[in-house]
Scaffold this motif. Sequence first.
Motif, PDB file in Angstrom:
ATOM      1  N   ALA A 129       0.899  -1.402  -0.015  1.00 52.56           N
ATOM      2  CA  ALA A 129      -0.036   0.026  -0.037  1.00 52.56           C
ATOM      3  C   ALA A 129       0.864   1.170   0.037  1.00 52.56           C
ATOM      4  CB  ALA A 129      -0.988   0.067   1.226  1.00 52.56           C
ATOM      5  N   LYS A 130       0.273   2.340  -0.415  1.00 51.27           N
ATOM      6  CA  LYS A 130       0.730   3.443  -0.318  1.00 51.27           C
ATOM      7  C   LYS A 130       0.239   4.260   1.048  1.00 51.27           C
ATOM      8  CE  LYS A 130       0.534   8.359  -2.238  1.00 51.27           C
ATOM      9  NZ  LYS A 130       0.431   9.305  -3.145  1.00 51.27           N
ATOM     10  N   VAL A 131       0.843   4.779   1.742  1.00 51.54           N
ATOM     11  CA  VAL A 131       0.194   5.385   3.122  1.00 51.54           C
ATOM     12  C   VAL A 131       0.946   6.848   2.975  1.00 51.54           C
ATOM     13  CG1 VAL A 131       0.398   5.555   5.775  1.00 51.54           C
ATOM     14  CG2 VAL A 131       0.587   3.460   4.442  1.00 51.54           C
ATOM     15  N   ALA A 132      -0.340   7.750   3.142  1.00 48.52           N
ATOM     16  CA  ALA A 132      -0.055   9.159   3.111  1.00 48.52           C
ATOM     17  C   ALA A 132      -0.876   9.896   4.484  1.00 48.52           C
ATOM     18  CB  ALA A 132      -0.373   9.797   1.909  1.00 48.52           C
ATOM     19  N   LYS A 133      -0.070  10.692   5.290  1.00 47.11           N
ATOM     20  CA  LYS A 133      -0.648  11.248   6.215  1.00 47.11           C
ATOM     21  C   LYS A 133      -1.582  10.347   7.217  1.00 47.11           C
ATOM     22  CE  LYS A 133      -0.817  15.782   4.311  1.00 47.11           C
ATOM     23  NZ  LYS A 133      -1.624  17.110   3.515  1.00 47.11           N
ATOM     24  N   SER A 134      -0.995   9.230   7.557  1.00 45.41           N
ATOM     25  CA  SER A 134      -1.454   8.082   8.502  1.00 45.41           C
ATOM     26  C   SER A 134      -2.859   7.423   7.881  1.00 45.41           C
ATOM     27  CB  SER A 134      -1.707   8.591   9.674  1.00 45.41           C
ATOM     28  OG  SER A 134      -0.533   9.192  10.541  1.00 45.41           O
ATOM     29  N   HIS A 135      -2.712   7.448   6.514  1.00 46.58           N
ATOM     30  CA  HIS A 135      -4.008   7.047   5.784  1.00 46.58           C
ATOM     31  C   HIS A 135      -3.777   6.201   4.853  1.00 46.58           C
ATOM     32  CE1 HIS A 135      -7.699   6.499   3.754  1.00 46.58           C
ATOM     33  NE2 HIS A 135      -7.443   7.521   3.008  1.00 46.58           N
ATOM     34  N   ILE A 136      -4.241   5.125   4.521  1.00 45.87           N
ATOM     35  CA  ILE A 136      -3.840   4.267   3.428  1.00 45.87           C
ATOM     36  C   ILE A 136      -4.647   5.030   2.143  1.00 45.87           C
ATOM     37  CG2 ILE A 136      -4.055   2.079   1.933  1.00 45.87           C
ATOM     38  CD1 ILE A 136      -3.997   0.453   4.584  1.00 45.87           C
ATOM     39  N   HIS A 137      -3.781   5.371   1.288  1.00 48.26           N
ATOM     40  CA  HIS A 137      -4.030   6.201   0.119  1.00 48.26           C
ATOM     41  C   HIS A 137      -4.618   5.387  -0.994  1.00 48.26           C
ATOM     42  CE1 HIS A 137      -4.329   9.764  -2.913  1.00 48.26           C
ATOM     43  NE2 HIS A 137      -3.550   8.822  -3.406  1.00 48.26           N
ATOM     44  N   CYS A 138      -3.755   4.278  -1.258  1.00 50.49           N
ATOM     45  CA  CYS A 138      -4.368   3.263  -2.313  1.00 50.49           C
ATOM     46  C   CYS A 138      -3.663   1.783  -2.169  1.00 50.49           C
ATOM     47  CB  CYS A 138      -4.098   3.802  -3.609  1.00 50.49           C
ATOM     48  SG  CYS A 138      -2.167   3.949  -4.220  1.00 50.49           S
ATOM     49  N   PHE A 139      -4.062   0.745  -2.572  1.00 50.25           N
ATOM     50  CA  PHE A 139      -3.383  -0.645  -2.635  1.00 50.25           C
ATOM     51  C   PHE A 139      -2.706  -0.791  -4.059  1.00 50.25           C
ATOM     52  CE2 PHE A 139      -6.418  -0.975   0.966  1.00 50.25           C
ATOM     53  CZ  PHE A 139      -5.910  -1.592   1.904  1.00 50.25           C
ATOM     54  N   PHE A 140      -1.722  -1.314  -3.970  1.00 50.48           N
ATOM     55  CA  PHE A 140      -1.229  -2.135  -5.403  1.00 50.48           C
ATOM     56  C   PHE A 140      -1.384  -3.413  -5.576  1.00 50.48           C
ATOM     57  CE2 PHE A 140       1.502   1.880  -3.993  1.00 50.48           C
ATOM     58  CZ  PHE A 140       1.497   2.551  -5.076  1.00 50.48           C
ATOM     59  N   SER A 141      -1.750  -3.851  -6.689  1.00 53.37           N
ATOM     60  CA  SER A 141      -1.802  -5.043  -7.071  1.00 53.37           C
ATOM     61  C   SER A 141      -0.583  -5.900  -7.526  1.00 53.37           C
ATOM     62  CB  SER A 141      -2.868  -5.425  -8.210  1.00 53.37           C
ATOM     63  OG  SER A 141      -2.149  -4.936  -9.456  1.00 53.37           O
ATOM     64  N   MET A 142      -0.595  -7.091  -7.281  1.00 53.84           N
ATOM     65  CA  MET A 142       0.946  -7.830  -7.374  1.00 53.84           C
ATOM     66  C   MET A 142       1.118  -7.434  -9.036  1.00 53.84           C
ATOM     67  SD  MET A 142       2.003  -8.993  -4.834  1.00 53.84           S
ATOM     68  CE  MET A 142       1.697  -9.433  -3.307  1.00 53.84           C
ATOM     69  N   SER A 143       0.256  -7.211  -9.981  1.00 57.12           N
ATOM     70  CA  SER A 143       0.684  -7.072 -11.293  1.00 57.12           C
ATOM     71  C   SER A 143       0.981  -5.456 -11.842  1.00 57.12           C
ATOM     72  CB  SER A 143      -0.632  -7.431 -12.308  1.00 57.12           C
ATOM     73  OG  SER A 143      -1.723  -6.662 -11.912  1.00 57.12           O
ATOM     74  N   ASP A 144       0.979  -4.623 -10.646  1.00 59.98           N
ATOM     75  CA  ASP A 144       1.619  -3.436 -10.539  1.00 59.98           C
ATOM     76  C   ASP A 144       2.941  -3.510 -11.032  1.00 59.98           C
ATOM     77  OD1 ASP A 144      -0.892  -2.268 -10.964  1.00 59.98           O
ATOM     78  OD2 ASP A 144      -1.133  -1.711  -8.729  1.00 59.98           O
ATOM     79  N   THR A 145       3.352  -2.412 -11.770  1.00 58.00           N
ATOM     80  CA  THR A 145       4.817  -2.194 -11.813  1.00 58.00           C
ATOM     81  C   THR A 145       5.270  -0.971 -10.904  1.00 58.00           C
ATOM     82  OG1 THR A 145       5.107  -0.689 -13.534  1.00 58.00           O
ATOM     83  CG2 THR A 145       4.666  -3.189 -14.186  1.00 58.00           C
ATOM     84  N   LEU A 146       6.989  -0.957 -10.757  1.00 60.58           N
ATOM     85  CA  LEU A 146       7.273  -0.099 -10.118  1.00 60.58           C
ATOM     86  C   LEU A 146       7.274   1.328 -10.878  1.00 60.58           C
ATOM     87  CD1 LEU A 146       9.189   0.399  -7.565  1.00 60.58           C
ATOM     88  CD2 LEU A 146      11.252   0.086  -9.024  1.00 60.58           C
ATOM     89  N   ASP A 147       6.776   1.479 -12.095  1.00 59.26           N
ATOM     90  CA  ASP A 147       6.685   2.405 -12.958  1.00 59.26           C
ATOM     91  C   ASP A 147       5.384   2.994 -12.597  1.00 59.26           C
ATOM     92  OD1 ASP A 147       9.155   2.486 -14.297  1.00 59.26           O
ATOM     93  OD2 ASP A 147       8.441   1.298 -15.985  1.00 59.26           O
ATOM     94  N   ASP A 148       4.486   2.107 -11.924  1.00 60.50           N
ATOM     95  CA  ASP A 148       3.253   2.692 -11.519  1.00 60.50           C
ATOM     96  C   ASP A 148       3.379   3.787 -10.183  1.00 60.50           C
ATOM     97  OD1 ASP A 148       2.101   1.695 -13.718  1.00 60.50           O
ATOM     98  OD2 ASP A 148       1.791  -0.283 -12.514  1.00 60.50           O
ATOM     99  N   ILE A 149       4.481   3.706  -9.638  1.00 56.27           N
ATOM    100  CA  ILE A 149       4.773   4.197  -8.482  1.00 56.27           C
ATOM    101  C   ILE A 149       5.496   5.600  -8.519  1.00 56.27           C
ATOM    102  CG2 ILE A 149       5.692   4.267  -6.139  1.00 56.27           C
ATOM    103  CD1 ILE A 149       5.036   0.968  -6.484  1.00 56.27           C
ATOM    104  N   SER A 150       5.079   6.719  -8.209  1.00 58.48           N
ATOM    105  CA  SER A 150       5.752   8.084  -8.333  1.00 58.48           C
ATOM    106  C   SER A 150       6.898   8.155  -7.216  1.00 58.48           C
ATOM    107  CB  SER A 150       4.748   9.300  -8.217  1.00 58.48           C
ATOM    108  OG  SER A 150       5.650  10.451  -8.086  1.00 58.48           O
TER     109      SER A 150
END
Length: 567
Positions: A242-263
């Motif tokens: 998951a991506k956590v921002a300000k003590s809140h889960i902003h989004c989850f990533f699936s196992m098929s997402d790539t590192l390019d999908d993450i800023s």
Amino acid sequence: MFRVCVGYPNLGNTCFMNSVLQCMSNCPPITKYFLEDQHLSELNSTNPLGMKGYVAKAFGELIKTMWSGDNSHTAPSNLKIQVSRFAPEFSGYQQHDAQELLTFLLDGLHEDLNRVKKKPYIELKDADGRPDEVVSKESWDNYLKRNNSVIVDYFHGLLKSHVTCPQCECVSTTFDPFCYLSLPLPPKKNSYIQIKYIPYDQSKREVIYKLCVARHSLIRDICVDLITLAKLDVNINQLVVAKVAKSHIHCFFSMSDTLDDISDRDGMLHVYDLPVSHDNKEFTVIPVCTWEVSDGDSTFCKNELIDDPILVAFPLGELTYGEIFQTIIGQMSRHFNIPKNDSMSEYNFSHVSEYVSIYQVSVNLSTHEKLSPDDTYTLNGKDKLLAIQIETSTKKEYHKEVIPMRQDATEQRCRLKHSLDECLDLFVTNEKLGSDDAWYCPRCKEFQQATKKFDLWSVPKVLIIHLKRFHYSRYRRDKIETLVEFPVHDLDISKIVINKSEQLKKYDLVGVCNHYGTLGGGHYTAYAKNNIDKNWYLFDDSSVRKVIESEVVSNCAYVLMYIQKED
């Protein structure tokens, strides 16, 4: 007696222009052309594609002032005015891309100095199987009928473009002039990433791992690397990223997402392990946030969230408030030292329930509803999360400050450099066009994701190379900082020139435009070789200093200017 070097003061974020002008003014044939006033006899003020000669005259005046020997620095104010007049995108005092300005300047000078006063209409012909020698000569001759200037004389070459339809194998071959080569950089083979691993077992510590992973890795690959390198006793099907921002889960990533999908702005990834696998139908997994308030009547506010959220696995079916409470408090024990009852099997519900409440909150944190101790609930994690509301006094009594362990689990180091030859090889490699850049096949009568290949046919006397350091994708915008090693002397590009009748010479470097900083902002400087004393200088706006030749090659190099060696 010409002055050796002159700086340009920054007129307000004009370092991008200053760096380009230093490279251009230290290009000997161009400097000679303008110093001898040859441009005055070739001005084309009636060219509808030109700038009425104003850009060429302003550039000429700047070159003469710079090389007069009367100034240690000079402001390119008039040229800035003329450029802004005909290219409003460069008006004002915002930072711009130096390569884009150089492209405009070369085109503007060309059209202002075009020796062709009236451009004839030229009907383009398809290669239609004719020899490359015939088609290339026809293309270049046609180009010269409409474009003939000092810029063409020195900066323009010819590219062969070869497009193949994947369906019918129709081939389209064209020859197109170019005034610079925009070279892709080899993609990063590895990238560093930080992962915060949060065990479900509250007796285990949270750990921040530093991994070196393949640049285009799937999230699944990253999880496998984490398990292997960190020697975790977990199953990949029980990991949630998951991506956590300000003590809140902003989004989850699936196992098929790539590192390019993450800023890069997302920071570290949070990896949770669960007591059940993803496909377990008997449990639902729900995020739980911790909400601190000064009194029990506070309106829910996401700015009052503290700590990292946790993931809690609840059994499906109806649950009492007490069951929900005990499960959540148990999974918060790493951060809250709440005493258990005498039986040691349950937490002291009666002691803390007065100060702790449970809320169901919408995933966008816009609405909330307090759970009642008298009701039962069937939890659904698809559109709701839970928030534990605690008062500040309760936090002071029970909260524990947890500092995660840090471990470097990297097994290899990222490659820190590439060669210019690698970039040139990549430029002439077959490339499949994207869906947004499809090619219309004249035989299929529809757009196709064709295969495209560039080849160099003829090369210019002054070769400009643009290193494509700025990377754009659907999810990412970043700058590639990799060092590209390029020769200062004797650049040989013969291996990628397919016209064997071309009389090839090696190139020497005369200028480098550097970019420091990030995609959103930064600073430009230039290295340039003075043709009089043969020394290299660093031009940083109005500051100028002599440098040794080895300083010229750095990971900040953005645009390179080469000139053919004389016989």
